[in-house]
Design a protein around this motif. Structure first.
Motif, PDB file in Angstrom:
ATOM      1  N   MET A 166       4.199 -28.758 -16.523  1.00 43.79           N
ATOM      2  CA  MET A 166       4.104 -29.426 -15.220  1.00 43.79           C
ATOM      3  C   MET A 166       5.508 -29.737 -14.738  1.00 43.79           C
ATOM      4  SD  MET A 166       0.865 -31.969 -15.919  1.00 43.79           S
ATOM      5  CE  MET A 166       1.821 -33.023 -16.996  1.00 43.79           C
ATOM      6  N   ASN A 167       5.909 -29.098 -13.654  1.00 48.18           N
ATOM      7  CA  ASN A 167       7.224 -29.318 -13.051  1.00 48.18           C
ATOM      8  C   ASN A 167       7.074 -29.955 -11.679  1.00 48.18           C
ATOM      9  OD1 ASN A 167       8.392 -27.978 -15.281  1.00 48.18           O
ATOM     10  ND2 ASN A 167       8.254 -25.997 -14.261  1.00 48.18           N
ATOM     11  N   SER A 168       8.164 -30.478 -11.177  1.00 46.29           N
ATOM     12  CA  SER A 168       8.177 -31.100  -9.843  1.00 46.29           C
ATOM     13  C   SER A 168       7.018 -32.082  -9.687  1.00 46.29           C
ATOM     14  CB  SER A 168       8.099 -30.015  -8.750  1.00 46.29           C
ATOM     15  OG  SER A 168       9.171 -29.096  -8.872  1.00 46.29           O
ATOM     16  N   LEU A 169       6.884 -32.942 -10.671  1.00 46.56           N
ATOM     17  CA  LEU A 169       5.754 -33.868 -10.670  1.00 46.56           C
ATOM     18  C   LEU A 169       5.849 -34.843  -9.510  1.00 46.56           C
ATOM     19  CD1 LEU A 169       5.473 -34.361 -14.490  1.00 46.56           C
ATOM     20  CD2 LEU A 169       3.586 -33.679 -12.992  1.00 46.56           C
ATOM     21  N   LYS A 170       4.666 -35.196  -9.004  1.00 50.57           N
ATOM     22  CA  LYS A 170       4.547 -36.118  -7.881  1.00 50.57           C
ATOM     23  C   LYS A 170       3.727 -37.331  -8.313  1.00 50.57           C
ATOM     24  CE  LYS A 170       4.267 -32.169  -4.697  1.00 50.57           C
ATOM     25  NZ  LYS A 170       3.444 -31.506  -3.636  1.00 50.57           N
ATOM     26  N   ASP A 220       0.122 -36.853  -9.053  1.00 49.64           N
ATOM     27  CA  ASP A 220      -0.286 -36.179 -10.291  1.00 49.64           C
ATOM     28  C   ASP A 220      -0.657 -37.188 -11.379  1.00 49.64           C
ATOM     29  OD1 ASP A 220       2.346 -33.852  -9.690  1.00 49.64           O
ATOM     30  OD2 ASP A 220       0.201 -33.506  -9.378  1.00 49.64           O
ATOM     31  N   ARG A 247       3.826 -25.245  -9.140  1.00 48.45           N
ATOM     32  CA  ARG A 247       4.472 -26.325  -9.894  1.00 48.45           C
ATOM     33  C   ARG A 247       4.032 -26.339 -11.359  1.00 48.45           C
ATOM     34  NH1 ARG A 247       3.414 -31.496  -8.715  1.00 48.45           N
ATOM     35  NH2 ARG A 247       1.306 -31.100  -7.922  1.00 48.45           N
ATOM     36  N   PHE A 248       2.781 -26.004 -11.620  1.00 47.94           N
ATOM     37  CA  PHE A 248       2.239 -26.032 -12.970  1.00 47.94           C
ATOM     38  C   PHE A 248       2.037 -24.605 -13.474  1.00 47.94           C
ATOM     39  CE2 PHE A 248      -0.198 -30.350 -12.696  1.00 47.94           C
ATOM     40  CZ  PHE A 248       0.960 -30.955 -12.243  1.00 47.94           C
ATOM     41  N   SER A 256       9.439 -33.322 -15.294  1.00 43.98           N
ATOM     42  CA  SER A 256       8.564 -32.350 -15.933  1.00 43.98           C
ATOM     43  C   SER A 256       7.947 -32.922 -17.198  1.00 43.98           C
ATOM     44  CB  SER A 256       9.355 -31.084 -16.307  1.00 43.98           C
ATOM     45  OG  SER A 256       9.898 -30.454 -15.171  1.00 43.98           O
ATOM     46  N   VAL A 302      -1.569 -27.808  -7.317  1.00 41.76           N
ATOM     47  CA  VAL A 302      -0.570 -27.646  -8.376  1.00 41.76           C
ATOM     48  C   VAL A 302       0.059 -26.253  -8.392  1.00 41.76           C
ATOM     49  CG1 VAL A 302      -1.827 -29.333  -9.769  1.00 41.76           C
ATOM     50  CG2 VAL A 302      -2.152 -26.877 -10.207  1.00 41.76           C
TER      51      VAL A 302
END
Length: 128
Positions: free
Chosen positions: A85-89, A92, A69-70, A16, A66
């Protein structure tokens, strides 16, 4: 209106970050603020936007990529916009920009050309 984005960095996938955008100047005349991002070799794309009426948030919107997640938020007392921003990939990974303007809340808000005021960008890198 001056915008200063911060909070980017390097994070592992699944991690995150919280981006901030400090606004100064005649920000009260701008009712929409947004986050965009630009990955290497790609066009700048819409991430999220928020609209106020006075000090009340009345609308938010997210890009499909997003959603869930965001989270966009703001602190009107501090004139600051946030993007949690969570669970970033890895996808991103991009330079993230904040923007502001006075807009009618339509599909226009996702258009880069709708905004006259931009921050300098903060880089987010997500490693796999």
């Amino acid at each position: 209106v001056q915008l200063q984005a911060s909070g980017g960095g390097l994070v592992q996938a699944g991690g995150s970050l919280r981006l901030s955008c400090a606004a100064s100047g005649r920000i009260s005349s701008r009712n929409v603020m947004a986050w965009f991002r630009q990955a290497p070799g790609k066009e700048r794309e819409f991430v999220s936007a928020i609209r106020w009426s006075g000090s009340n948030i009345v609308s938010v919107d997210y890009a499909d990529s997003v959603k869930g997640r965001f989270t966009i938020s703001s602190d009107t007392a501090k004139n600051t916009l946030y993007l949690q921003m969570n669970s970033l990939k890895p996808e991103d990974t991009a330079v993230h920009y904040c923007a502001a303007d006075r807009l009618i809340w339509t599909s226009t808000i996702t258009n880069v050309r709708a905004y006259d005021y931009w921050g300098q960008g903060t880089r987010v890198t997500v490693s796999s």
